[in-house]
Design a protein around this motif. Sequence first.
Motif, PDB file in Angstrom:
ATOM      1  N   CYS A 292       5.898  -1.316  -4.761  1.00 54.42           N
ATOM      2  CA  CYS A 292       6.649  -1.240  -3.515  1.00 54.42           C
ATOM      3  C   CYS A 292       6.355   0.104  -2.861  1.00 54.42           C
ATOM      4  CB  CYS A 292       8.147  -1.391  -3.793  1.00 54.42           C
ATOM      5  SG  CYS A 292       9.177  -1.392  -2.313  1.00 54.42           S
ATOM      6  N   LEU A 293       5.848   0.090  -1.633  1.00 55.74           N
ATOM      7  CA  LEU A 293       5.474   1.307  -0.929  1.00 55.74           C
ATOM      8  C   LEU A 293       6.527   1.665   0.116  1.00 55.74           C
ATOM      9  CD1 LEU A 293       1.672   0.639  -0.224  1.00 55.74           C
ATOM     10  CD2 LEU A 293       2.671   1.948  -2.113  1.00 55.74           C
ATOM     11  N   ALA A 294       6.914   2.945   0.141  1.00 56.48           N
ATOM     12  CA  ALA A 294       7.826   3.462   1.159  1.00 56.48           C
ATOM     13  C   ALA A 294       7.142   4.628   1.858  1.00 56.48           C
ATOM     14  CB  ALA A 294       9.139   3.906   0.525  1.00 56.48           C
ATOM     15  N   PRO A 295       6.319   4.361   2.898  1.00 59.96           N
ATOM     16  CA  PRO A 295       5.499   5.405   3.526  1.00 59.96           C
ATOM     17  C   PRO A 295       6.298   6.229   4.538  1.00 59.96           C
ATOM     18  CG  PRO A 295       4.576   3.180   3.823  1.00 59.96           C
ATOM     19  CD  PRO A 295       6.002   3.048   3.438  1.00 59.96           C
ATOM     20  N   PHE A 296       7.097   7.165   4.054  1.00 58.15           N
ATOM     21  CA  PHE A 296       7.918   8.001   4.922  1.00 58.15           C
ATOM     22  C   PHE A 296       7.344   9.407   5.064  1.00 58.15           C
ATOM     23  CE2 PHE A 296      11.852   5.380   3.472  1.00 58.15           C
ATOM     24  CZ  PHE A 296      11.403   4.303   4.216  1.00 58.15           C
ATOM     25  N   GLY A 297       6.061   9.564   4.761  1.00 52.30           N
ATOM     26  CA  GLY A 297       5.405  10.861   4.870  1.00 52.30           C
ATOM     27  C   GLY A 297       4.623  10.975   6.151  1.00 52.30           C
ATOM     28  N   THR A 298       3.396  11.484   6.079  1.00 54.80           N
ATOM     29  CA  THR A 298       2.574  11.685   7.269  1.00 54.80           C
ATOM     30  C   THR A 298       2.006  10.366   7.775  1.00 54.80           C
ATOM     31  OG1 THR A 298       0.540  12.033   6.013  1.00 54.80           O
ATOM     32  CG2 THR A 298       1.922  13.970   6.435  1.00 54.80           C
ATOM     33  N   LYS A 299       1.590  10.358   9.035  1.00 60.31           N
ATOM     34  CA  LYS A 299       1.008   9.144   9.608  1.00 60.31           C
ATOM     35  C   LYS A 299      -0.318   8.760   8.938  1.00 60.31           C
ATOM     36  CE  LYS A 299       2.598   7.109  12.387  1.00 60.31           C
ATOM     37  NZ  LYS A 299       2.541   7.226  13.846  1.00 60.31           N
ATOM     38  N   PRO A 300      -1.231   9.714   8.614  1.00 62.02           N
ATOM     39  CA  PRO A 300      -2.434   9.299   7.887  1.00 62.02           C
ATOM     40  C   PRO A 300      -2.110   8.612   6.558  1.00 62.02           C
ATOM     41  CG  PRO A 300      -2.773  11.453   8.841  1.00 62.02           C
ATOM     42  CD  PRO A 300      -1.323  11.135   9.055  1.00 62.02           C
ATOM     43  N   ALA A 301      -1.053   9.056   5.881  1.00 61.69           N
ATOM     44  CA  ALA A 301      -0.648   8.385   4.644  1.00 61.69           C
ATOM     45  C   ALA A 301      -0.137   6.979   4.946  1.00 61.69           C
ATOM     46  CB  ALA A 301       0.431   9.198   3.927  1.00 61.69           C
TER      47      ALA A 301
ATOM     48  N   ASP B 147      12.109  -5.672  -9.324  1.00 61.22           N
ATOM     49  CA  ASP B 147      11.118  -5.752 -10.402  1.00 61.22           C
ATOM     50  C   ASP B 147       9.876  -4.914 -10.115  1.00 61.22           C
ATOM     51  OD1 ASP B 147      12.760  -7.580 -11.723  1.00 61.22           O
ATOM     52  OD2 ASP B 147      11.867  -9.280 -10.665  1.00 61.22           O
ATOM     53  N   ALA B 148       9.835  -4.252  -8.963  1.00 60.69           N
ATOM     54  CA  ALA B 148       8.633  -3.513  -8.560  1.00 60.69           C
ATOM     55  C   ALA B 148       8.827  -2.015  -8.754  1.00 60.69           C
ATOM     56  CB  ALA B 148       8.299  -3.811  -7.107  1.00 60.69           C
ATOM     57  N   SER B 149       7.736  -1.339  -9.064  1.00 57.53           N
ATOM     58  CA  SER B 149       7.755   0.114  -9.179  1.00 57.53           C
ATOM     59  C   SER B 149       7.585   0.720  -7.794  1.00 57.53           C
ATOM     60  CB  SER B 149       6.629   0.583 -10.106  1.00 57.53           C
ATOM     61  OG  SER B 149       6.646   1.980 -10.241  1.00 57.53           O
ATOM     62  N   MET B 150       8.341   1.780  -7.508  1.00 60.15           N
ATOM     63  CA  MET B 150       8.375   2.368  -6.179  1.00 60.15           C
ATOM     64  C   MET B 150       7.400   3.527  -6.047  1.00 60.15           C
ATOM     65  SD  MET B 150      10.104   2.030  -3.271  1.00 60.15           S
ATOM     66  CE  MET B 150      11.592   1.190  -3.826  1.00 60.15           C
ATOM     67  N   CYS B 151       6.700   3.567  -4.906  1.00 65.03           N
ATOM     68  CA  CYS B 151       5.881   4.727  -4.543  1.00 65.03           C
ATOM     69  C   CYS B 151       6.475   5.298  -3.264  1.00 65.03           C
ATOM     70  CB  CYS B 151       4.427   4.336  -4.336  1.00 65.03           C
ATOM     71  SG  CYS B 151       3.350   5.752  -3.924  1.00 65.03           S
ATOM     72  N   LEU B 152       7.059   6.485  -3.365  1.00 68.37           N
ATOM     73  CA  LEU B 152       7.773   7.115  -2.261  1.00 68.37           C
ATOM     74  C   LEU B 152       6.905   8.205  -1.637  1.00 68.37           C
ATOM     75  CD1 LEU B 152      11.100   7.541  -4.235  1.00 68.37           C
ATOM     76  CD2 LEU B 152      10.720   5.855  -2.428  1.00 68.37           C
ATOM     77  N   PHE B 153       6.618   8.094  -0.360  1.00 69.70           N
ATOM     78  CA  PHE B 153       5.828   9.099   0.355  1.00 69.70           C
ATOM     79  C   PHE B 153       6.801  10.136   0.911  1.00 69.70           C
ATOM     80  CE2 PHE B 153       1.763   6.591   1.360  1.00 69.70           C
ATOM     81  CZ  PHE B 153       2.034   5.615   0.413  1.00 69.70           C
ATOM     82  N   LEU B 154       6.656  11.387   0.501  1.00 71.17           N
ATOM     83  CA  LEU B 154       7.591  12.434   0.884  1.00 71.17           C
ATOM     84  C   LEU B 154       7.105  13.184   2.115  1.00 71.17           C
ATOM     85  CD1 LEU B 154       8.524  13.930  -2.612  1.00 71.17           C
ATOM     86  CD2 LEU B 154       9.410  11.887  -1.462  1.00 71.17           C
ATOM     87  N   GLY B 155       7.991  13.291   3.124  1.00 66.11           N
ATOM     88  CA  GLY B 155       7.682  14.029   4.337  1.00 66.11           C
ATOM     89  C   GLY B 155       8.723  15.094   4.599  1.00 66.11           C
ATOM     90  N   PHE B 156       8.943  15.402   5.878  1.00 63.76           N
ATOM     91  CA  PHE B 156       9.895  16.445   6.251  1.00 63.76           C
ATOM     92  C   PHE B 156      11.330  15.931   6.363  1.00 63.76           C
ATOM     93  CE2 PHE B 156       6.733  19.479   8.588  1.00 63.76           C
ATOM     94  CZ  PHE B 156       6.203  19.820   7.351  1.00 63.76           C
ATOM     95  N   GLU B 157      11.523  14.616   6.238  1.00 63.74           N
ATOM     96  CA  GLU B 157      12.865  14.038   6.368  1.00 63.74           C
ATOM     97  C   GLU B 157      13.297  13.447   5.032  1.00 63.74           C
ATOM     98  OE1 GLU B 157      13.326  12.387  10.755  1.00 63.74           O
ATOM     99  OE2 GLU B 157      11.471  11.671   9.886  1.00 63.74           O
TER     100      GLU B 157
END
Length: 304
Positions: free
Chosen positions: A251-260, A157-167
């Motif tokens: 819903c947060l998926a922080p798979f980008g940079t560490k500061p993010a 039921d949650a909207s996703m925020c995907l953090f984009l990195g090098f992987e």
Amino acid sequence: MIEVIDWQLSVVSKFQEKLPQEKYVTAFTCPAKYDDRGDWVNSYLTQVADTVLTVSYDPINIQLTIGNKVFGIQDFDGYTLPNGKVLVDATSLALPEVVHLFRLLKHKKTPFDVIYVQPSGYNERKEKSLDRVVSFDLSDDGLGAQQLPPFVGFSSDASMCLFLGFEGHRVGSIIHSDEYNTNNATCLIGAPAFQIGWENQAFANNYKQIQELSKNMNARLRFAGANDPIKTYETIDTIYTSLKYDKKGLCLAPFGTKPAAIAAAQFVVNNDGVILLYDFVQKKARRSSGTDLIHVWSFAHNLK
């Protein structure tokens, strides 16, 4: 809530010339050192902190180990912090350890600094992919994307925020999972990047994922500086506020940079009802090379 009240930025040579006037009582870091940055930070911590403690999170038993003490993530009353300022080494620590340290320090109302060292470069894979995209050899697969307690909820039921990195494969695993709803996803790109052109690498390693998400008219892109947790926090807050009007969760998926990831950790600690995902990848040794800019963010407690 905890908020950033100061941001110091320097190169290594200048940073080492001016050590803090007052030592930290405790510094928290990772048991393992993976690259040049980790080696440098480890040496720095021994100079500026009275005590250096390693921190690790056990996702199976949902426990946190600090030094030689093991306790549940809801048992912070049983952990005693000495009076004084604390330093968190976000260069080496992964998201689970960072977010639980933030929870602990918020609970104890302890002011703290977070240090992060940017690399000069990342380890590229030797073999080229068929589509000639430069890929990076940063980590091995872990347990797979899962909700990180206590930041759990109904992800469908949650909207996703995907953090984009090098992987890009890390984000791809969520897109192709039946467990998570990506029909109304926001992709967060770190731009400006650490170095000019690196944002193109993030796009290149995620173009299949972006293409898949773009099939849905509700998907969108947002941008925040790759080394700017303040702007990233504001961007997350804008998404969170707009979703609240529609009575939807985030819903947060922080798979980008560490500061993010630092911004994501700060945000979930400050706000209720946010789901946090992590896939527990295993960092590879020598995953990056060199040391570049050094950031120190000072956090304080706002009682409003």
